[in-house]
Design a protein around this motif. Structure first.
Motif, PDB file in Angstrom:
ATOM      1  N   ALA A 103       9.328  12.104 -45.249  1.00  0.00           N
ATOM      2  CA  ALA A 103       9.279  13.799 -44.830  1.00  0.00           C
ATOM      3  C   ALA A 103       8.370  14.006 -44.320  1.00  0.00           C
ATOM      4  O   ALA A 103       8.337  15.206 -43.859  1.00  0.00           O
ATOM      5  CB  ALA A 103      10.296  14.174 -46.104  1.00  0.00           C
ATOM      6  N   ILE A 104       6.755  13.770 -44.825  1.00  0.00           N
ATOM      7  CA  ILE A 104       6.001  14.166 -43.982  1.00  0.00           C
ATOM      8  C   ILE A 104       5.817  12.951 -42.905  1.00  0.00           C
ATOM      9  O   ILE A 104       5.507  13.859 -41.521  1.00  0.00           O
ATOM     10  CB  ILE A 104       4.868  13.292 -44.673  1.00  0.00           C
ATOM     11  N   VAL A 105       6.138  12.167 -42.625  1.00  0.00           N
ATOM     12  CA  VAL A 105       6.062  11.398 -41.014  1.00  0.00           C
ATOM     13  C   VAL A 105       7.412  11.802 -40.066  1.00  0.00           C
ATOM     14  O   VAL A 105       7.649  12.374 -39.859  1.00  0.00           O
ATOM     15  CB  VAL A 105       6.495   9.945 -41.143  1.00  0.00           C
ATOM     16  N   SER A 106       8.615  12.145 -40.849  1.00  0.00           N
ATOM     17  CA  SER A 106       9.221  13.463 -40.512  1.00  0.00           C
ATOM     18  C   SER A 106       8.697  14.260 -39.409  1.00  0.00           C
ATOM     19  O   SER A 106       9.084  15.110 -38.486  1.00  0.00           O
ATOM     20  CB  SER A 106      10.882  13.982 -40.359  1.00  0.00           C
ATOM     21  N   VAL A 107       7.784  15.007 -40.410  1.00  0.00           N
ATOM     22  CA  VAL A 107       7.411  16.468 -39.577  1.00  0.00           C
ATOM     23  C   VAL A 107       6.420  16.061 -38.252  1.00  0.00           C
ATOM     24  O   VAL A 107       6.219  16.891 -37.979  1.00  0.00           O
ATOM     25  CB  VAL A 107       6.530  17.437 -40.341  1.00  0.00           C
ATOM     26  N   MET A 108       5.613  15.597 -38.731  1.00  0.00           N
ATOM     27  CA  MET A 108       4.692  14.856 -38.165  1.00  0.00           C
ATOM     28  C   MET A 108       5.023  14.321 -36.442  1.00  0.00           C
ATOM     29  O   MET A 108       4.928  14.547 -35.922  1.00  0.00           O
ATOM     30  CB  MET A 108       3.553  13.988 -39.036  1.00  0.00           C
ATOM     31  N   ALA A 109       6.683  13.573 -36.634  1.00  0.00           N
ATOM     32  CA  ALA A 109       6.940  13.023 -35.636  1.00  0.00           C
ATOM     33  C   ALA A 109       7.390  13.950 -35.040  1.00  0.00           C
ATOM     34  O   ALA A 109       6.732  14.176 -33.384  1.00  0.00           O
ATOM     35  CB  ALA A 109       7.909  12.267 -36.339  1.00  0.00           C
ATOM     36  N   SER A 110       7.762  15.227 -35.476  1.00  0.00           N
ATOM     37  CA  SER A 110       8.991  16.031 -34.910  1.00  0.00           C
ATOM     38  C   SER A 110       8.020  17.038 -33.953  1.00  0.00           C
ATOM     39  O   SER A 110       8.219  17.919 -32.935  1.00  0.00           O
ATOM     40  CB  SER A 110       9.625  17.353 -35.721  1.00  0.00           C
ATOM     41  N   ALA A 111       6.260  17.125 -35.167  1.00  0.00           N
ATOM     42  CA  ALA A 111       5.763  18.605 -34.261  1.00  0.00           C
ATOM     43  C   ALA A 111       5.050  17.508 -32.755  1.00  0.00           C
ATOM     44  O   ALA A 111       4.308  18.451 -31.910  1.00  0.00           O
ATOM     45  CB  ALA A 111       4.283  18.842 -35.334  1.00  0.00           C
ATOM     46  N   ILE A 112       4.591  15.930 -32.652  1.00  0.00           N
ATOM     47  CA  ILE A 112       4.618  15.316 -31.722  1.00  0.00           C
ATOM     48  C   ILE A 112       5.633  14.994 -30.848  1.00  0.00           C
ATOM     49  O   ILE A 112       5.311  15.251 -29.194  1.00  0.00           O
ATOM     50  CB  ILE A 112       3.495  14.857 -32.024  1.00  0.00           C
ATOM     51  N   LEU A 113       7.005  15.193 -31.153  1.00  0.00           N
ATOM     52  CA  LEU A 113       7.781  14.451 -29.914  1.00  0.00           C
ATOM     53  C   LEU A 113       8.486  16.009 -29.171  1.00  0.00           C
ATOM     54  O   LEU A 113       9.607  15.537 -28.260  1.00  0.00           O
ATOM     55  CB  LEU A 113       8.893  13.906 -30.471  1.00  0.00           C
ATOM     56  N   GLY A 114       8.794  16.822 -29.409  1.00  0.00           N
ATOM     57  CA  GLY A 114       9.725  18.155 -29.010  1.00  0.00           C
ATOM     58  C   GLY A 114      10.672  17.727 -28.993  1.00  0.00           C
ATOM     59  O   GLY A 114      10.748  17.780 -30.273  1.00  0.00           O
ATOM     60  N   ASP A 115      10.986  18.482 -27.665  1.00  0.00           N
ATOM     61  CA  ASP A 115      12.601  18.237 -27.791  1.00  0.00           C
ATOM     62  C   ASP A 115      13.498  17.204 -27.977  1.00  0.00           C
ATOM     63  O   ASP A 115      15.094  16.976 -28.122  1.00  0.00           O
ATOM     64  CB  ASP A 115      12.892  18.867 -26.481  1.00  0.00           C
ATOM     65  N   ARG A 116      12.584  16.126 -28.152  1.00  0.00           N
ATOM     66  CA  ARG A 116      13.366  15.073 -28.711  1.00  0.00           C
ATOM     67  C   ARG A 116      14.147  14.535 -29.250  1.00  0.00           C
ATOM     68  O   ARG A 116      15.256  14.413 -30.167  1.00  0.00           O
ATOM     69  CB  ARG A 116      12.389  13.400 -28.211  1.00  0.00           C
ATOM     70  N   VAL A 117      13.469  15.890 -30.536  1.00  0.00           N
ATOM     71  CA  VAL A 117      13.669  15.791 -32.412  1.00  0.00           C
ATOM     72  C   VAL A 117      15.065  17.102 -32.001  1.00  0.00           C
ATOM     73  O   VAL A 117      14.527  17.893 -32.056  1.00  0.00           O
ATOM     74  CB  VAL A 117      12.461  15.618 -32.528  1.00  0.00           C
ATOM     75  N   GLU A 118      15.615  16.721 -32.455  1.00  0.00           N
ATOM     76  CA  GLU A 118      16.958  17.900 -32.316  1.00  0.00           C
ATOM     77  C   GLU A 118      16.785  18.823 -33.862  1.00  0.00           C
ATOM     78  O   GLU A 118      17.196  20.209 -33.500  1.00  0.00           O
ATOM     79  CB  GLU A 118      18.079  17.104 -32.310  1.00  0.00           C
ATOM     80  N   LYS A 119      17.027  18.137 -34.583  1.00  0.00           N
ATOM     81  CA  LYS A 119      16.878  18.034 -36.247  1.00  0.00           C
ATOM     82  C   LYS A 119      16.252  17.475 -37.150  1.00  0.00           C
ATOM     83  O   LYS A 119      16.218  15.961 -36.679  1.00  0.00           O
ATOM     84  CB  LYS A 119      18.376  18.515 -36.545  1.00  0.00           C
ATOM     85  N   VAL A 120      16.271  18.192 -37.722  1.00  0.00           N
ATOM     86  CA  VAL A 120      15.037  17.909 -39.056  1.00  0.00           C
ATOM     87  C   VAL A 120      15.510  18.308 -40.041  1.00  0.00           C
ATOM     88  O   VAL A 120      15.486  19.361 -40.607  1.00  0.00           O
ATOM     89  CB  VAL A 120      13.456  17.770 -38.716  1.00  0.00           C
ATOM     90  N   ILE A 121      15.941  17.194 -40.983  1.00  0.00           N
ATOM     91  CA  ILE A 121      16.134  17.252 -42.931  1.00  0.00           C
ATOM     92  C   ILE A 121      15.295  16.806 -43.752  1.00  0.00           C
ATOM     93  O   ILE A 121      14.989  15.530 -43.861  1.00  0.00           O
ATOM     94  CB  ILE A 121      16.954  16.613 -43.052  1.00  0.00           C
ATOM     95  N   LEU A 122      14.468  17.392 -44.798  1.00  0.00           N
ATOM     96  CA  LEU A 122      13.765  16.606 -45.149  1.00  0.00           C
ATOM     97  C   LEU A 122      13.578  17.495 -47.330  1.00  0.00           C
ATOM     98  O   LEU A 122      14.442  17.543 -47.235  1.00  0.00           O
ATOM     99  CB  LEU A 122      12.665  17.884 -45.493  1.00  0.00           C
TER     100      LEU A 122
END
Length: 282
Positions: A103-122
């Motif tokens: 989940a932590i990796v997902s949050v960090m990746a979402s912050a830097i990959l911008g619009d490529r990440v549509e949804k994140v579920i932690l």
């Protein structure tokens, strides 16, 4: 539902994983927690609709490559791995589901990959565990000392049978049921002579040489621009961790769940799937 085994080579490392669902469905990358592996999403997979669930063994875990000796397991290296994995898979856009460290990796990746990440579920994880600046020198000294001791050799746990390892994993730092333990152990062990031992890189147990400060850690969660949802064990440690920051994280939808740290495997699998299906199909 039987998974499809996958292998992803990003050049410097090879990653193994498991995939479920429609190969043409919405891509949902699944990232497991510390010392777990891709099989932690096997209980959830049969309940998901319309997605291509791609669960990755993160570096040093499961059947994926270990890092080179000069590279440690700091959290940002996992983020770099993910960025290269989605490029290798040629995914222009995708969603993420991560448990604990995943989940932590997902949050960090979402912050830097911008619009490529549509949804994140932690799932029971949010931002990197912060460290006070004044604690940094002692933490680094401890890491160097433990790494020095590690190079001299540490015994690796060996088990007389898979069942023995399953029983031990049931009672780990985050206990799980026997069925969940069996899923994780089967993917994490290999037979060495007359005993069974872990594939997992033992260096994963070394302490972190450095961590983000509180504001740095929170910045990743605050700067996510995608649709974000967090499910957490309401009697667990994450509840207390996020409570002081709820006002700063009002863009995240929170769902308190009964059960323990591995609630997505044990007890609340259907409830988690209901949230994932609603999020992914909205």
């Amino acid at each position: 539902m039987e998974p499809r085994d996958i292998e992803i080579c990003i050049g410097r490392m090879n990653f193994s994983g498991q995939e479920w669902g429609d190969p043409k469905g919405k891509p949902l990358i699944a990232l497991h927690g510390w010392l777990d592996n891709a099989a932690s999403f096997a209980p959830l997979a049969p309940f998901l609709n319309g997605v291509r669930l791609i669960a990755i063994d993160q570096a040093g875990h499961g059947r994926s490559s270990h890092r080179l000796d000069e590279v440690d397991y700091s959290i940002w290296h996992y983020v770099e791995d993910l960025a290269e994995i989605v490029d290798t898979l040629e995914l222009e856009s995708f969603s993420l589901i991560g448990h604990s460290m995943g989940a932590i990796v997902s949050v960090m990746a979402s912050a830097i990959l911008g619009d490529r990440v549509e949804k994140v579920i932690l799932l029971d994880g949010l931002f990197p565990m912060p460290r006070k600046p004044e604690d940094a020198p002692n933490a680094l000294a401890t890491y160097i000392q433990e790494r020095k001791s590690f190079r001299k050799g540490k015994p690796v746990n060996r088990y007389r049978s898979l069942e023995h390892a399953v029983r031990v994993r049931c009672l780990g730092q985050f206990p799980v049921t026997r069925d969940s333990s069996a899923l994780l152990v089967e993917r994490a062990l290999y037979q060495d002579g007359d005993a069974w031992t872990w594939r997992t890189d033992p260096r994963l147990n070394l302490p972190s040489p450095t961590r983000f400060t509180e504001d740095q850690a929170l910045a990743f969660a605050e700067q996510m621009s995608c649709d974000a949802h967090m499910l957490y064990a309401k009697e667990g440690y994450v509840d207390a961790l996020i409570e002081p920051y709820r006002e700063r994280l009002e863009h995240i939808h929170f769902y308190p769940m009964p059960g323990s740290h591995h609630f997505h495997m044990d007890g609340e699998t259907q409830s988690v799937a209901d949230v994932v299906n609603t999020v992914m199909n909205s």
